[in-house]
Every structure is written in structure tokens, then in C-alpha cells.
Write a protein that holds these residues in place. Structure first.
Motif: not given
Length: 117
Positions: A59-63, A99-102, A108-109, A111-116
Motif C-alpha cells: 500500500f505504501y509503495l502505491t501511495l 510521461a517518464l514518471s508515470t 515499478l508497481f 514489477n514489485v507490488a503485483v509479483l506475488c
């Protein structure tokens, strides 16, 4: 009388984008998330697991990523960012920074938050 104008910075409009990118790179280095699907706690089973030791970081990473994109957009609306530049140059820099930040935050979201999950 000659005006002594400072030349606009080449990083004008990209400061928050670059600082945020460095922040997230260091944050992920400190948190050390799981990067391979085989290392997930629920590998071979059903259910959701987190790539982080503390599941609240999903949650924190998404926020934080959403906040980073908002800050990049806010930086593009500041008059200091547009000072001394033409209209097309400002629009191109703003579009590139947003565009770069989006793309980076979505990458990142995903690759990391949805991996497992």
C-alpha cells in the motif's frame, strides 16, 4: 542597461522527476523486495503474498508512487519551471517529465507490488 539574467537550468522541470527516481531506487535497495516469482512465499500455491517483508509496503509503495506523479505534475505548473523558456520547449519538457514518471511508477508497481499476487 544590460540585464543580468541567469540562464535557465537544463534540469528545469525534471528536478522532482530525477529526485523521485533516486528516492525510489534507494527505497527499493533498502526494502529488498522479492524480484523472482519462485521466491514468493506462496509459490506453487494459491492466495496473495507480498514481495516485501512487511505487507503494508504494498500500500505504501502505491501511495508514494502516486504522490510522486502528482508532485511532478505540480512542478510543471510552477512559474519558476517555465521562466525564460518558449512555449514549445516548456510543453515538451513537461510532457517528457510526466510521461517518464508515470511509466516508471507503473513499471515499478507492476514489477514489485503485483509479483506475488
Amino acid at each position: 542597461m544590460i540585464e543580468d539574467r541567469r540562464r535557465p537550468s537544463r534540469l528545469s522541470g525534471f528536478r522532482v522527476c530525477l529526485i523521485g527516481g533516486a528516492f525510489f531506487a534507494s527505497l527499493l535497495a533498502v526494502l529488498q523486495p522479492i524480484t523472482r516469482y519462485e521466491d514468493c512465499p506462496n509459490y506453487g500455491g494459491n492466495g496473495n503474498a507480498s514481495a516485501f517483508a512487511n505487507p503494508a509496503w504494498d500500500f505504501y509503495l502505491t501511495l508514494l508512487l502516486f504522490g510522486w506523479v502528482v508532485l511532478v505534475v505540480l512542478e510543471q505548473t510552477l512559474s519558476v519551471t517555465r521562466r525564460g523558456r518558449g512555449g514549445a520547449d516548456v510543453a515538451l519538457r513537461a510532457a517528457a517529465a510526466i510521461a517518464l514518471s508515470t511509466v516508471a511508477s507503473c513499471g515499478l508497481f507492476v514489477n514489485v507490488a503485483v509479483l506475488c499476487h
